[in-house]
Design an enzyme around this catalytic site. Structure first.
Site, PDB file in Angstrom:
ATOM      1  N   TRP A 300       0.830  -1.205   0.000  1.00 52.46           N
ATOM      2  CA  TRP A 300       0.000   0.000   0.000  1.00 52.46           C
ATOM      3  C   TRP A 300       0.866   1.257   0.000  1.00 52.46           C
ATOM      4  O   TRP A 300       0.501   2.276  -0.598  1.00 52.46           O
ATOM      5  CB  TRP A 300      -0.917  -0.004   1.219  1.00 52.46           C
ATOM      6  CG  TRP A 300      -1.815   1.188   1.333  1.00 52.46           C
ATOM      7  CD1 TRP A 300      -3.051   1.357   0.785  1.00 52.46           C
ATOM      8  CD2 TRP A 300      -1.554   2.396   2.076  1.00 52.46           C
ATOM      9  NE1 TRP A 300      -3.570   2.578   1.128  1.00 52.46           N
ATOM     10  CE2 TRP A 300      -2.671   3.245   1.916  1.00 52.46           C
ATOM     11  CE3 TRP A 300      -0.485   2.845   2.848  1.00 52.46           C
ATOM     12  CZ2 TRP A 300      -2.752   4.507   2.502  1.00 52.46           C
ATOM     13  CZ3 TRP A 300      -0.561   4.104   3.434  1.00 52.46           C
ATOM     14  CH2 TRP A 300      -1.684   4.914   3.264  1.00 52.46           C
ATOM     15  N   HIS A 301       2.014   1.169   0.662  1.00 49.69           N
ATOM     16  CA  HIS A 301       2.884   2.342   0.751  1.00 49.69           C
ATOM     17  C   HIS A 301       3.680   2.585  -0.519  1.00 49.69           C
ATOM     18  O   HIS A 301       4.173   3.698  -0.724  1.00 49.69           O
ATOM     19  CB  HIS A 301       3.845   2.189   1.940  1.00 49.69           C
ATOM     20  CG  HIS A 301       3.193   2.449   3.266  1.00 49.69           C
ATOM     21  ND1 HIS A 301       2.492   1.473   3.950  1.00 49.69           N
ATOM     22  CD2 HIS A 301       3.115   3.569   4.029  1.00 49.69           C
ATOM     23  CE1 HIS A 301       2.038   1.981   5.077  1.00 49.69           C
ATOM     24  NE2 HIS A 301       2.387   3.250   5.148  1.00 49.69           N
ATOM     25  N   GLY A 302       3.811   1.590  -1.371  1.00 49.33           N
ATOM     26  CA  GLY A 302       4.536   1.828  -2.615  1.00 49.33           C
ATOM     27  C   GLY A 302       4.986   0.536  -3.274  1.00 49.33           C
ATOM     28  O   GLY A 302       5.165  -0.489  -2.604  1.00 49.33           O
ATOM     29  N   PHE A 449       2.404   8.700  -0.675  1.00 51.81           N
ATOM     30  CA  PHE A 449       1.566   7.508  -0.644  1.00 51.81           C
ATOM     31  C   PHE A 449       0.119   7.784  -0.956  1.00 51.81           C
ATOM     32  O   PHE A 449      -0.686   6.876  -0.987  1.00 51.81           O
ATOM     33  CB  PHE A 449       1.671   6.834   0.735  1.00 51.81           C
ATOM     34  CG  PHE A 449       3.103   6.705   1.194  1.00 51.81           C
ATOM     35  CD1 PHE A 449       4.012   5.979   0.451  1.00 51.81           C
ATOM     36  CD2 PHE A 449       3.547   7.338   2.340  1.00 51.81           C
ATOM     37  CE1 PHE A 449       5.334   5.869   0.838  1.00 51.81           C
ATOM     38  CE2 PHE A 449       4.869   7.228   2.748  1.00 51.81           C
ATOM     39  CZ  PHE A 449       5.757   6.491   1.992  1.00 51.81           C
TER      40      PHE A 449
END
Length: 449
Positions: A300-302, A449
């Site tokens: 989700w963060h990258g 994000f």
């Protein structure tokens, strides 16, 4: 547009507040939606079309899912279409193309809405203006907290606000802005200096000093933004849930993640972990579920292996605690538990910060003395002396100690307290304005994000 900019604080926000309260109750949602779209267009003029498209498609799917004459198979089809669209957009724009600001946050809000309508937990919102406002509301649009529709459904339909709630929101906004401008930005300068140094010039002491500075920076950066979002919500009649509760005082890694980015952790728990079976189906499935949740949390963060590794690192630590350490840790001294948490969390931030895994591993090697860098040098001492004051202030502010002291002073005579509080907030606003005018270092970590 960021909250810690002069244009937002002294231009956009005052104008929006005045227009909002000069409008009748029936027009306030439209005014707030228009202001939110302008807010997004200011930073992402092209990708506002993507967000508007997401709003329209999920609004229609919500209506279709809520129809009484829609059979189970049709509802399942609509639900799958929504999942494919939302997750497809997130994957394409976040992992294959340019990253639109806030896409991770508003996509998770639309997903939670569709899932809850599909489950029958909530009724679909039939007013397109109110649904669009739920997704696009500027206080929590670009960096959360992730707001569940059920939590603000009644507030969307009708909001009442009084002077105390509005003033409380202003105070919370100023506190958050202070965290960002006076603490995160200032301690972040130390980390930026350390990170820019050649690896051969970084001593063990310097590496730990810099990484702890980053740990403080990201906390005040993100929790400050959350405070500002919650305060802004209050100013417009909304009550958002807390997103941080002093995570650095945690006594276990599990507790740390119950205190850090609470809205994201709650989202994964409700929509991924529990549907997978949680911890109810034995140890093997518990570890599987933790692996899936923390793999997705990292992703989700990258779309970078460092974020995946960061997520799996914390998932493994939580799994170890649940399987082996949970009972024995209760017998540890509190100081030992606290040191254990801080040590592992700071190591975890190395994985988070260095997108290049080789650089991250090399920095960890320096932190643990695996090289010829030396334990300490004069340069490290000079930097620590230069940042000693802000370091101590940040450490104190990351604990509830200052809040407890503040509650003690509230018990003083009310008139004296009011006068002191008014003077404090006036002085804080003046100082913040001065810093925003003079400072050129104003990053916001979670905009990535």
């Amino acid at each position: 547009m960021v909250f810690s900019s002069l244009f937002f604080a002294f231009g956009f926000l005052p104008v929006t507040v005045v227009l909002y309260y000069l409008s009748g109750k029936s027009l306030r949602s439209i005014v707030l939606l228009a202001a939110s779209l302008f807010f997004y267009v200011w930073g992402e003029p092209v990708y506002v079309l993507l967000m508007c498209g997401s709003i329209m498609i999920n609004y229609c799917i919500g209506i279709l899912l809520g129809r009484d004459d829609a059979g189970r198979r049709k509802k399942r089809l609509f639900f799958i279409i929504s999942l494919v669209f939302n997750l497809g957009c997130l994957a394409y724009f976040k992992y294959l193309g340019r990253l639109p600001i806030g896409i991770s946050f508003y996509t998770f809000q639309t997903l939670s809405y569709v899932v809850d309508v599909y489950r029958g937990n909530i009724k679909p919102q039939k007013n397109p203006i109110l649904f669009a406002l739920y997704i696009a509301m500027f206080p929590q649009l670009v960096a959360g907290p992730i707001v569940k529709y059920a939590d603000i459904e009644s507030q969307l339909a009708g909001r009442s606000i009084n002077f105390e709630q509005f003033s409380s929101g202003m105070r919370r906004f100023l506190h958050g802005l202070g965290k960002k401008v006076l603490l995160a930005n200032q301690i972040g300068l130390l980390w930026s200096e350390v990170k820019a140094m050649p690896g051969t010039e970084v001593s063990v002491f310097m590496a730990w000093t810099g990484m702890i500075a980053f740990a403080l920076q990201i906390y005040f950066d993100f929790s400050g933004y959350s405070d500002m979002a919650i305060g802004l919500g209050n100013m417009f009649g909304f009550r958002f849930k807390e997103n941080f509760r002093y995570p650095y005082i945690a006594q276990s890694i599990s507790e740390f993640w119950r205190r850090w980015h609470i809205s994201l952790g709650s989202w994964f728990k409700e929509y991924v972990y529990i549907p997978l079976g949680g911890s109810r189906a034995g140890k093997l499935k518990l570890m599987r579920n933790l692996f899936i949740v923390w793999f997705l949390t990292g992703l989700w963060h990258g779309a970078s292996w460092n974020f995946v590794l960061w997520g799996l690192y914390f998932g493994a630590l939580i799994g170890i605690e649940k399987l082996f350490l949970q009972k024995s840790m209760t017998r540890w001294p509190k100081a030992a538990r606290h040191i254990y948490v801080l040590l592992l969390v700071v190591i975890g931030w190395v994985f988070f910060e260095f997108t290049d895994l080789t650089e991250g591993v090399n920095f960890l090697r320096i932190m643990f003395g695996m090289g010829d860098n030396g334990l300490i040098d004069n340069q490290a001492i000079v930097k620590l002396k230069a940042y000693a004051f802000i370091y101590m202030v940040c450490i104190l502010a990351a604990s509830p100690w200052l809040k407890i002291r503040g509650l003690f002073f509230i018990r003083m005579d009310c008139n004296i307290y009011r006068l002191a509080a008014n003077m404090y907030y006036c002085a804080l606003l003046f100082i913040l304005a001065a810093y925003m005018v003079s400072s050129t270092y104003n990053p916001f970590i979670y905009f990535r994000f």
